[in-house]
Design a protein around this motif. Structure first.
Motif, mmCIF file in Angstrom:
data_model
loop_
_atom_site.group_PDB
_atom_site.id
_atom_site.type_symbol
_atom_site.label_atom_id
_atom_site.label_comp_id
_atom_site.label_asym_id
_atom_site.label_seq_id
_atom_site.Cartn_x
_atom_site.Cartn_y
_atom_site.Cartn_z
ATOM 1 N N CYS A 1 0.809 -1.218 0.000
ATOM 2 C CA CYS A 1 0.000 0.000 0.000
ATOM 3 C C CYS A 1 0.845 1.272 0.000
ATOM 4 C CB CYS A 1 -0.928 0.007 1.214
ATOM 5 S SG CYS A 1 -2.144 -1.323 1.232
ATOM 6 N N PHE A 2 2.188 1.104 0.039
ATOM 7 C CA PHE A 2 3.118 2.232 0.020
ATOM 8 C C PHE A 2 2.902 3.171 1.212
ATOM 9 C CE2 PHE A 2 2.430 0.964 -4.438
ATOM 10 C CZ PHE A 2 3.730 0.580 -4.757
ATOM 11 N N VAL A 3 2.675 2.576 2.382
ATOM 12 C CA VAL A 3 2.592 3.343 3.636
ATOM 13 C C VAL A 3 3.453 2.636 4.673
ATOM 14 C CG1 VAL A 3 0.280 4.228 3.163
ATOM 15 C CG2 VAL A 3 0.536 2.067 4.410
ATOM 16 N N THR A 4 3.700 3.318 5.773
ATOM 17 C CA THR A 4 4.464 2.681 6.845
ATOM 18 C C THR A 4 3.580 1.674 7.568
ATOM 19 O OG1 THR A 4 3.850 4.342 8.491
ATOM 20 C CG2 THR A 4 5.838 4.769 7.156
ATOM 21 N N GLN A 5 4.217 0.696 8.180
ATOM 22 C CA GLN A 5 3.452 -0.327 8.894
ATOM 23 C C GLN A 5 2.662 0.260 10.071
ATOM 24 O OE1 GLN A 5 4.368 -2.041 12.097
ATOM 25 N NE2 GLN A 5 2.486 -3.236 11.899
ATOM 26 N N PRO A 6 3.226 1.205 10.858
ATOM 27 C CA PRO A 6 2.440 1.824 11.945
ATOM 28 C C PRO A 6 1.196 2.556 11.437
ATOM 29 C CG PRO A 6 4.773 2.204 12.291
ATOM 30 C CD PRO A 6 4.639 1.620 10.922
ATOM 31 N N THR A 7 1.323 3.226 10.288
ATOM 32 C CA THR A 7 0.169 3.938 9.731
ATOM 33 C C THR A 7 -0.942 2.973 9.364
ATOM 34 O OG1 THR A 7 1.541 5.724 8.848
ATOM 35 C CG2 THR A 7 -0.619 5.410 7.827
ATOM 36 N N LEU A 8 -0.578 1.884 8.676
ATOM 37 C CA LEU A 8 -1.577 0.884 8.282
ATOM 38 C C LEU A 8 -2.217 0.239 9.512
ATOM 39 C CD1 LEU A 8 -1.568 -1.584 5.411
ATOM 40 C CD2 LEU A 8 -1.560 -2.587 7.687
ATOM 41 N N SER A 9 -1.398 -0.132 10.471
ATOM 42 C CA SER A 9 -1.915 -0.779 11.688
ATOM 43 C C SER A 9 -2.868 0.140 12.449
ATOM 44 C CB SER A 9 -0.761 -1.198 12.593
ATOM 45 O OG SER A 9 0.053 -2.151 11.962
ATOM 46 N N MET A 10 -2.503 1.428 12.523
ATOM 47 C CA MET A 10 -3.332 2.384 13.255
ATOM 48 C C MET A 10 -4.704 2.543 12.601
ATOM 49 S SD MET A 10 -2.604 6.426 13.991
ATOM 50 C CE MET A 10 -2.810 6.810 12.248
ATOM 51 N N GLN A 11 -4.721 2.619 11.262
ATOM 52 C CA GLN A 11 -5.988 2.790 10.565
ATOM 53 C C GLN A 11 -6.893 1.570 10.716
ATOM 54 O OE1 GLN A 11 -7.307 5.473 9.111
ATOM 55 N NE2 GLN A 11 -5.515 6.635 9.811
ATOM 56 N N ILE A 12 -6.306 0.373 10.673
ATOM 57 C CA ILE A 12 -7.107 -0.841 10.871
ATOM 58 C C ILE A 12 -7.614 -0.918 12.300
ATOM 59 C CG2 ILE A 12 -7.024 -3.370 10.924
ATOM 60 C CD1 ILE A 12 -5.209 -3.273 8.492
ATOM 61 N N GLN A 13 -6.783 -0.516 13.252
ATOM 62 C CA GLN A 13 -7.191 -0.498 14.650
ATOM 63 C C GLN A 13 -8.358 0.461 14.856
ATOM 64 O OE1 GLN A 13 -5.745 -2.370 17.440
ATOM 65 N NE2 GLN A 13 -7.780 -1.727 18.113
ATOM 66 N N LYS A 14 -8.298 1.638 14.215
ATOM 67 C CA LYS A 14 -9.384 2.621 14.316
ATOM 68 C C LYS A 14 -10.683 2.041 13.769
ATOM 69 C CE LYS A 14 -8.784 6.933 13.244
ATOM 70 N NZ LYS A 14 -8.385 8.148 12.503
ATOM 71 N N LEU A 15 -10.580 1.295 12.673
ATOM 72 C CA LEU A 15 -11.781 0.685 12.096
ATOM 73 C C LEU A 15 -12.354 -0.368 13.032
ATOM 74 C CD1 LEU A 15 -13.743 0.348 9.730
ATOM 75 C CD2 LEU A 15 -12.111 -1.240 8.693
ATOM 76 N N GLU A 16 -11.476 -1.190 13.598
ATOM 77 C CA GLU A 16 -11.942 -2.213 14.545
ATOM 78 C C GLU A 16 -12.594 -1.579 15.764
ATOM 79 O OE1 GLU A 16 -9.062 -6.095 13.897
ATOM 80 O OE2 GLU A 16 -8.219 -4.383 14.996
ATOM 81 N N ASP A 17 -12.013 -0.472 16.243
ATOM 82 C CA ASP A 17 -12.587 0.218 17.408
ATOM 83 C C ASP A 17 -13.965 0.776 17.073
ATOM 84 O OD1 ASP A 17 -10.315 -0.345 18.822
ATOM 85 O OD2 ASP A 17 -9.406 1.641 18.570
ATOM 86 N N GLU A 18 -14.079 1.354 15.855
ATOM 87 C CA GLU A 18 -15.371 1.919 15.449
ATOM 88 C C GLU A 18 -16.443 0.849 15.343
ATOM 89 O OE1 GLU A 18 -17.354 4.055 11.504
ATOM 90 O OE2 GLU A 18 -15.181 4.120 11.782
#
Length: 312
Positions: free
Chosen positions: A25-42
């Motif tokens: 996805c051409f992003v850093t691993q922390p950025t990707l992980s954070m966005q997925i975590q936000k979705l799971e939290d939502e």
């Protein structure tokens, strides 16, 4: 919830690894992980079981991924609408072609296609039919060229042409003196075939099985390429069947070993395949038009009998 988050979820589901998904996805691993975590939290659910190696989808995660594929595909359609409205035919286009079609058809149409549509950035891969089906359904290919019918519910087939089967029979073979062939002349025991996994092999087997009640599926010799089959046949190891386009560039000496079938000529149906979501249809239409126009001058056979590539 954002489309980007869903895109990241699909990448992790495919790669089964956060680091590899981030690279894709051409992003850093922390950025990707954070966005997925936000979705799971939502959503207040876990999409991935991170305790497993490799990472696995949870049961609800599997349902979310199926829906995410639809949403992401539909989001791509917005750009398609804009492109079509502007009359724009361009951008990246990923095309898969099976091995028994790639070396003959690609040189026939590629130069003309690129010249006519210079804004299209073609990415072409040689793939088996099985891989093509998987990549089309997963959204990793825009279109493909393969033998049909495939009868897959997620894939649409648009016929390009019918390519006859042609016998290649060396001088010492029992059928060499025949001027033309009947399908009943074929005996699988002295037939050289492509290795398992090639749909043309399945077509040849189906052609023989249509006229033989009992066939032993243990063959004398198999090869990975049509060119090798011709060489082995020249060594007296048996006859083989060739797709018609593979016969055009044979030497004059080799062409003396060709034998055509009586009508209706057994043939394979070659089609342009694409996902039922019909993304990038303006490019698919353009490719179909170019190939159909070129191939009409190369294949003049009309009375044909289509042999299915599906294993039976």
């Amino acid at each position: 919830m954002t489309i980007t988050q869903l895109y990241y979820v699909l990448a992790v589901a495919e790669q089964q690894n956060f680091t590899k998904a981030a690279e894709k996805c051409f992003v850093t691993q922390p950025t990707l992980s954070m966005q997925i975590q936000k979705l799971e939290d939502e959503l207040d659910v876990l999409i991935f079981d991170r305790s497993k190696k490799p990472i696995e989808l949870t049961e609800v995660g599997k349902k979310i991924v199926n829906q995410a594929k639809n949403i992401v595909n539909e989001s791509y359609r917005i750009q398609d609408i804009v492109d079509q409205e502007k009359g724009f035919i361009g951008g990246e286009f990923k095309l898969g072609i099976i091995p028994t079609i790639m070396p003959t058809l690609l040189p026939m149409f590629l130069k003309a296609f690129i010249k006519k549509y210079p804004k299209i950035k073609l990415k072409i891969e040689e793939l088996t039919t099985e891989d093509i089906i998987a990549r089309l359904t997963e959204g990793h290919l825009d279109a493909a060229i393969a033998a049909t019918p495939l009868e897959h519910e997620a894939i649409k087939e648009r016929v390009l042409f019918f390519e006859p089967f042609v016998g290649y029979i060396p001088e010492n073979h029992r059928l060499h003196k025949k001027v033309t062939l009947e399908t009943t002349d074929l005996e699988i025991d002295d037939m050289l075939l492509l290795q398992d996994g090639h749909c043309f092999r399945d077509g040849v087997i189906n052609l023989c099985k249509a006229f033989k009640n009992q066939i032993d599926d243990q063959f004398q010799l198999e090869s990975g390429s049509i060119e090798t089959l011709v060489k082995l046949s020249n060594e007296g190891l048996g006859m083989t069947l060739l797709p018609y386009l593979h016969t055009i560039d044979l030497s004059d000496k080799a062409k003396k070993n060709l034998r055509f079938f009586n009508e209706p000529t057994p043939a394979r149906e070659v089609s342009l395949l694409y996902h039922k979501s019909e993304l990038k249809m303006q490019i698919i239409d353009a490719m179909h038009g170019v190939i159909s126009g070129i191939i009409r001058g190369a294949i003049a056979f009309q009375n044909v009998k289509i042999i299915s590539p599906l294993s039976k």
